[in-house]
Design a protein around this motif. Structure first.
Motif, PDB file in Angstrom:
ATOM      1  N   THR A  23      53.197  48.963  37.893  1.00  0.00           N
ATOM      2  CA  THR A  23      52.234  47.972  37.424  1.00  0.00           C
ATOM      3  C   THR A  23      51.009  48.658  36.832  1.00  0.00           C
ATOM      4  OG1 THR A  23      52.956  46.410  39.114  1.00  0.00           O
ATOM      5  CG2 THR A  23      50.794  46.031  38.138  1.00  0.00           C
ATOM      6  N   VAL A  24      50.543  49.717  37.474  1.00  0.00           N
ATOM      7  CA  VAL A  24      49.361  50.439  36.995  1.00  0.00           C
ATOM      8  C   VAL A  24      49.642  51.101  35.652  1.00  0.00           C
ATOM      9  CG1 VAL A  24      47.878  52.424  37.459  1.00  0.00           C
ATOM     10  CG2 VAL A  24      48.357  50.793  39.270  1.00  0.00           C
ATOM     11  N   PHE A  25      50.816  51.673  35.485  1.00  0.00           N
ATOM     12  CA  PHE A  25      51.138  52.406  34.263  1.00  0.00           C
ATOM     13  C   PHE A  25      51.990  51.583  33.300  1.00  0.00           C
ATOM     14  CE2 PHE A  25      50.153  55.822  37.231  1.00  0.00           C
ATOM     15  CZ  PHE A  25      49.200  56.480  36.480  1.00  0.00           C
ATOM     16  N   ALA A  26      51.890  50.278  33.358  1.00  0.00           N
ATOM     17  CA  ALA A  26      52.640  49.421  32.440  1.00  0.00           C
ATOM     18  C   ALA A  26      52.200  49.705  31.008  1.00  0.00           C
ATOM     19  CB  ALA A  26      52.395  47.948  32.780  1.00  0.00           C
ATOM     20  N   SER A  27      53.116  49.525  30.062  1.00  0.00           N
ATOM     21  CA  SER A  27      52.806  49.864  28.672  1.00  0.00           C
ATOM     22  C   SER A  27      52.004  48.777  27.965  1.00  0.00           C
ATOM     23  CB  SER A  27      54.105  50.132  27.911  1.00  0.00           C
ATOM     24  OG  SER A  27      54.881  48.957  27.867  1.00  0.00           O
ATOM     25  N   ASP A  28      51.783  47.669  28.602  1.00  0.00           N
ATOM     26  CA  ASP A  28      51.044  46.572  27.983  1.00  0.00           C
ATOM     27  C   ASP A  28      49.558  46.930  27.898  1.00  0.00           C
ATOM     28  OD1 ASP A  28      50.694  43.025  28.744  1.00  0.00           O
ATOM     29  OD2 ASP A  28      50.196  44.193  26.975  1.00  0.00           O
ATOM     30  N   ASN A  29      49.038  47.065  26.675  1.00  0.00           N
ATOM     31  CA  ASN A  29      47.650  47.480  26.478  1.00  0.00           C
ATOM     32  C   ASN A  29      46.633  46.417  26.877  1.00  0.00           C
ATOM     33  OD1 ASN A  29      48.205  50.045  25.678  1.00  0.00           O
ATOM     34  ND2 ASN A  29      48.142  49.606  23.501  1.00  0.00           N
ATOM     35  N   ASP A  30      47.072  45.197  27.185  1.00  0.00           N
ATOM     36  CA  ASP A  30      46.131  44.155  27.585  1.00  0.00           C
ATOM     37  C   ASP A  30      45.460  44.475  28.916  1.00  0.00           C
ATOM     38  OD1 ASP A  30      46.743  42.766  25.321  1.00  0.00           O
ATOM     39  OD2 ASP A  30      48.170  41.433  26.304  1.00  0.00           O
ATOM     40  N   HIS A  31      46.038  45.364  29.701  1.00  0.00           N
ATOM     41  CA  HIS A  31      45.497  45.687  31.014  1.00  0.00           C
ATOM     42  C   HIS A  31      44.572  46.897  30.984  1.00  0.00           C
ATOM     43  CE1 HIS A  31      48.181  42.735  32.640  1.00  0.00           C
ATOM     44  NE2 HIS A  31      49.237  43.375  32.174  1.00  0.00           N
ATOM     45  N   TRP A  32      44.390  47.505  29.835  1.00  0.00           N
ATOM     46  CA  TRP A  32      43.585  48.716  29.714  1.00  0.00           C
ATOM     47  C   TRP A  32      42.305  48.401  28.945  1.00  0.00           C
ATOM     48  CZ3 TRP A  32      45.430  52.883  32.280  1.00  0.00           C
ATOM     49  CH2 TRP A  32      46.772  52.861  32.623  1.00  0.00           C
ATOM     50  N   PRO A  33      41.173  48.907  29.408  1.00  0.00           N
ATOM     51  CA  PRO A  33      39.940  48.703  28.628  1.00  0.00           C
ATOM     52  C   PRO A  33      40.024  49.493  27.320  1.00  0.00           C
ATOM     53  CG  PRO A  33      39.527  50.137  30.516  1.00  0.00           C
ATOM     54  CD  PRO A  33      40.945  49.653  30.638  1.00  0.00           C
ATOM     55  N   ALA A  34      39.367  48.976  26.307  1.00  0.00           N
ATOM     56  CA  ALA A  34      39.380  49.638  24.998  1.00  0.00           C
ATOM     57  C   ALA A  34      37.986  49.568  24.388  1.00  0.00           C
ATOM     58  CB  ALA A  34      40.396  48.973  24.083  1.00  0.00           C
ATOM     59  N   LEU A  35      37.687  50.538  23.531  1.00  0.00           N
ATOM     60  CA  LEU A  35      36.422  50.570  22.820  1.00  0.00           C
ATOM     61  C   LEU A  35      36.684  50.945  21.376  1.00  0.00           C
ATOM     62  CD1 LEU A  35      33.292  50.365  23.165  1.00  0.00           C
ATOM     63  CD2 LEU A  35      33.305  52.848  23.374  1.00  0.00           C
TER      64      LEU A  35
END
Length: 123
Positions: A23-35
């Protein structure tokens, strides 16, 4: 017979742990902060890039060998291609998806935008 309950407990623990890691390393970028922002400095010796967004927020990112770097083109001819740390230059517009906390964050992936106007307008 006494080993069976312990074995079942260990198997359940391992399955739950693997599920949490996936779950932590899922490939879905919606769960990762971005700048999104413009590169203000690149330090090749330390493999660090600093960007500043249009609101003036500045962040520094450690770029690892596992960090994925892509060049994206907008406009009539849209395409993506793989890139490397050496392709990062001051003045480029990029989007960094990252993890970690503290002074320097870890870049998970970086997208370099060739059309800076299109990116800055969407910031």
């Amino acid at each position: 017979m006494k080993i069976a309950p312990k074995f079942v407990t260990v198997v359940i623990f391992v399955c739950l742990s693997v599920g949490a890691v996936l779950t932590v390393f899922a490939s879905d970028n919606d769960h990762w902060p971005a700048l999104k922002g413009k590169i203000v400095s690149v330090d090749a010796k330390r493999a660090v890039v600093t960007i500043k967004n249009v609101q003036g927020q500045q962040m520094t990112f450690q770029v690892l060998p596992t960090s994925e770097i892509k060049i994206k083109s907008h406009g009539l001819l849209k395409w993506n291609r793989d890139a490397a740390f050496k392709d990062l230059n001051v003045g480029q517009w990029i989007m960094v998806t990252y993890y970690g906390s503290g002074e320097v964050k870890i870049a998970r992936d970086i997208k370099i935008f060739l059309d800076g106007k299109a990116v800055s307008a969407s910031l």
